[in-house]
Design a protein around this motif. Structure first.
Motif, PDB file in Angstrom:
ATOM      1  N   ALA A  57      49.390  37.208  39.754  1.00 35.28           N
ATOM      2  CA  ALA A  57      48.662  37.200  41.029  1.00 35.28           C
ATOM      3  C   ALA A  57      49.617  37.230  42.212  1.00 35.28           C
ATOM      4  O   ALA A  57      49.412  37.975  43.185  1.00 35.28           O
ATOM      5  N   LEU A  70      40.050  38.332  45.607  1.00 32.67           N
ATOM      6  CA  LEU A  70      39.967  39.508  44.727  1.00 32.67           C
ATOM      7  C   LEU A  70      39.643  39.103  43.294  1.00 32.67           C
ATOM      8  O   LEU A  70      38.874  39.775  42.606  1.00 32.67           O
ATOM      9  N   GLN A  71      40.229  38.003  42.852  1.00 36.70           N
ATOM     10  CA  GLN A  71      39.951  37.529  41.496  1.00 36.70           C
ATOM     11  C   GLN A  71      38.496  37.107  41.343  1.00 36.70           C
ATOM     12  O   GLN A  71      37.834  37.447  40.356  1.00 36.70           O
ATOM     13  N   LYS A 127      44.703  47.852  40.501  1.00 37.12           N
ATOM     14  CA  LYS A 127      45.418  48.182  41.737  1.00 37.12           C
ATOM     15  C   LYS A 127      46.608  49.094  41.454  1.00 37.12           C
ATOM     16  O   LYS A 127      46.813  50.108  42.134  1.00 37.12           O
ATOM     17  N   ALA A 166      42.559  42.792  38.145  1.00 39.93           N
ATOM     18  CA  ALA A 166      42.698  43.260  39.517  1.00 39.93           C
ATOM     19  C   ALA A 166      44.073  43.898  39.741  1.00 39.93           C
ATOM     20  O   ALA A 166      44.188  44.926  40.418  1.00 39.93           O
ATOM     21  N   ALA A 167      45.117  43.301  39.163  1.00 40.14           N
ATOM     22  CA  ALA A 167      46.467  43.848  39.314  1.00 40.14           C
ATOM     23  C   ALA A 167      46.594  45.198  38.609  1.00 40.14           C
ATOM     24  O   ALA A 167      47.167  46.151  39.159  1.00 40.14           O
ATOM     25  N   VAL A 196      47.526  39.632  44.398  1.00 36.86           N
ATOM     26  CA  VAL A 196      46.110  39.535  44.034  1.00 36.86           C
ATOM     27  C   VAL A 196      45.593  38.182  44.521  1.00 36.86           C
ATOM     28  O   VAL A 196      45.945  37.135  43.973  1.00 36.86           O
ATOM     29  N   SER A 216      42.977  37.959  37.500  1.00 35.21           N
ATOM     30  CA  SER A 216      44.197  38.386  38.202  1.00 35.21           C
ATOM     31  C   SER A 216      44.833  39.583  37.502  1.00 35.21           C
ATOM     32  O   SER A 216      45.331  40.509  38.152  1.00 35.21           O
ATOM     33  N   TYR A 270      36.155  40.098  41.287  1.00 36.88           N
ATOM     34  CA  TYR A 270      36.087  40.775  39.988  1.00 36.88           C
ATOM     35  C   TYR A 270      35.349  39.914  38.964  1.00 36.88           C
ATOM     36  O   TYR A 270      34.548  40.427  38.169  1.00 36.88           O
TER      37      TYR A 270
END
Length: 366
Positions: free
Chosen positions: A143, A152-153, A300, A296-297, A148, A293, A156
């Protein structure tokens, strides 16, 4: 000419929480009903059974489970440990064995019973001088390193909960599941009430002061199993089996043990490059939801739109039975592509303790 490996059937058990509804099932008892179900589909004409397992008692669970399922004594059994990617590695290995001409029909997947594990502590993933963080701490590292945020976590995590709940209500999971006794549905759905409030109120659990990883945006510890039939394509057609996914390629890559959650990124990048594909060419992607995390990472870094990532939810809601999770990803793809008419390429990927990323590319058979 290289032989082609295809997946003709896929199933999983319901997933239970650690010390929950499946607590009495040892690993071989947990997966043997799946093996029986899949083995009957091809009249037990198998070269081997390959199963991933991480925290079981050892003793070659694949062989034990095959015997428990009543398979012919000639079917040997191989147990694989690549931590959380073990189930996906079992499928990948079966595909390579078919490509190399070593056999024509395999059952491959994984099983995990955290409830009956004899180990009180996890195994060491990396030398301490390099760094061997707990997975939750590693999720915090991801994160921070990839910017992140908590928001954002949580965003999601809520999306995953909503998707899983909708899939459950539409009975989309039912075709995947072989019941175990009285259990025919995933246990975690029993606690899904007002998830938006729970996600927002959850406190960091690994870095209490500045952390962003919470129980609500992380998976739990679970029991479950999943397996698929992998066959040589011409044999499948001769037997009247319908191929659904055709193995195209795969990649396994190492990353720093501090960042196992980002492992899928270099694996997927190399896989796409080698096959002259871009993310736009991939129609569906399943990446194991150990932590929001991580997802999302990865999204991204790879420019993955959420519209084609884990479209029916994942481990944040259903659970993460370590050795089985990679096979569950493939099982989810197996059924999802049959509900769609326009999918061509799909991906399954997972990150593992010690800093490993595994990814498998399939072409949808039409």
């Amino acid at each position: 000419m290289t032989k082609k490996a295809v997946i003709t059937a896929a199933k999983r058990t319901p997933v239970g929480r650690e010390n929950g509804m499946l607590r009495e099932y040892e690993p071989h008892k947990l997966i043997s009903p799946l093996l029986q179900h899949l083995g009957r589909a091809i009249d037990y004409r198998l070269d081997d059974v390959l199963l991933g397992n991480v925290v079981g008692p050892g003793g070659n669970i694949a062989r034990l489970a095959a015997l428990e399922a009543g398979f012919p004594l000639s079917v040997p059994g191989l147990t694989i440990d690549r931590q959380c990617s073990a189930g996906l590695e079992a499928i990948r290995t079966a595909c390579f064995l078919i490509q190399g001409g070593a056999g024509q029909a395999y059952i491959a997947g994984g099983v995990e019973s955290a409830s009956t594990s004899p180990f009180k502590k996890r195994a060491q993933f990396a030398p301490y001088e390099i760094g061997d963080p707990e997975m939750g701490t590693a999720a915090e590292y991801v994160a921070k390193a990839f910017n992140v945020s908590r928001e954002l976590q949580d965003e999601y995590a809520l999306l995953s909960y909503q998707r899983s709940l909708q899939a459950h209500e539409l009975q989309l999971y039912e075709p995947e599941i072989v019941p175990l006794g009285e259990f025919s549905a995933d246990e975690e759905f029993r606690r899904q009430k007002d998830m938006e409030r729970l996600v927002k109120r959850a406190k960091p659990i690994f870095e209490k002061e500045t952390g962003t990883v919470t129980a609500a945006n992380s998976c739990g510890i679970h029991d479950g199993a999943s397996a698929v039939i992998v066959m040589e394509e011409s044999m499948a057609k001769k037997m009247g089996m319908q191929p659904v996914l055709r193995f195209q390629d795969s990649q396994v890559t190492g990353v720093h043990p501090h960042f196992p959650g980002i492992g899928p990124v270099p694996a997927i990048r190399e896989l796409l490059k080698r096959n002259q594909l871009t993310m736009e060419d991939i129609d569906l992607i399943e990446i194991n939801e150990a932590f929001a995390s991580k997802i999302a990472a990865c999204a991204k870094e790879l420019d993955i739109p959420y519209s084609k990532l884990n479209v029916q939810g994942g481990a944040l809601t259903l659970g993460h039975p370590y050795g089985a999770s990679g096979a569950i990803l493939v099982t989810r793809l197996f059924y999802e592509v049959q509900r769609r008419k326009d999918s061509r390429y799909v991906l399954a990927a997972i990150g593992s303790g010690g800093g490993i990323g595994a990814a498998v590319l399939f072409e949808v058979v039409r």
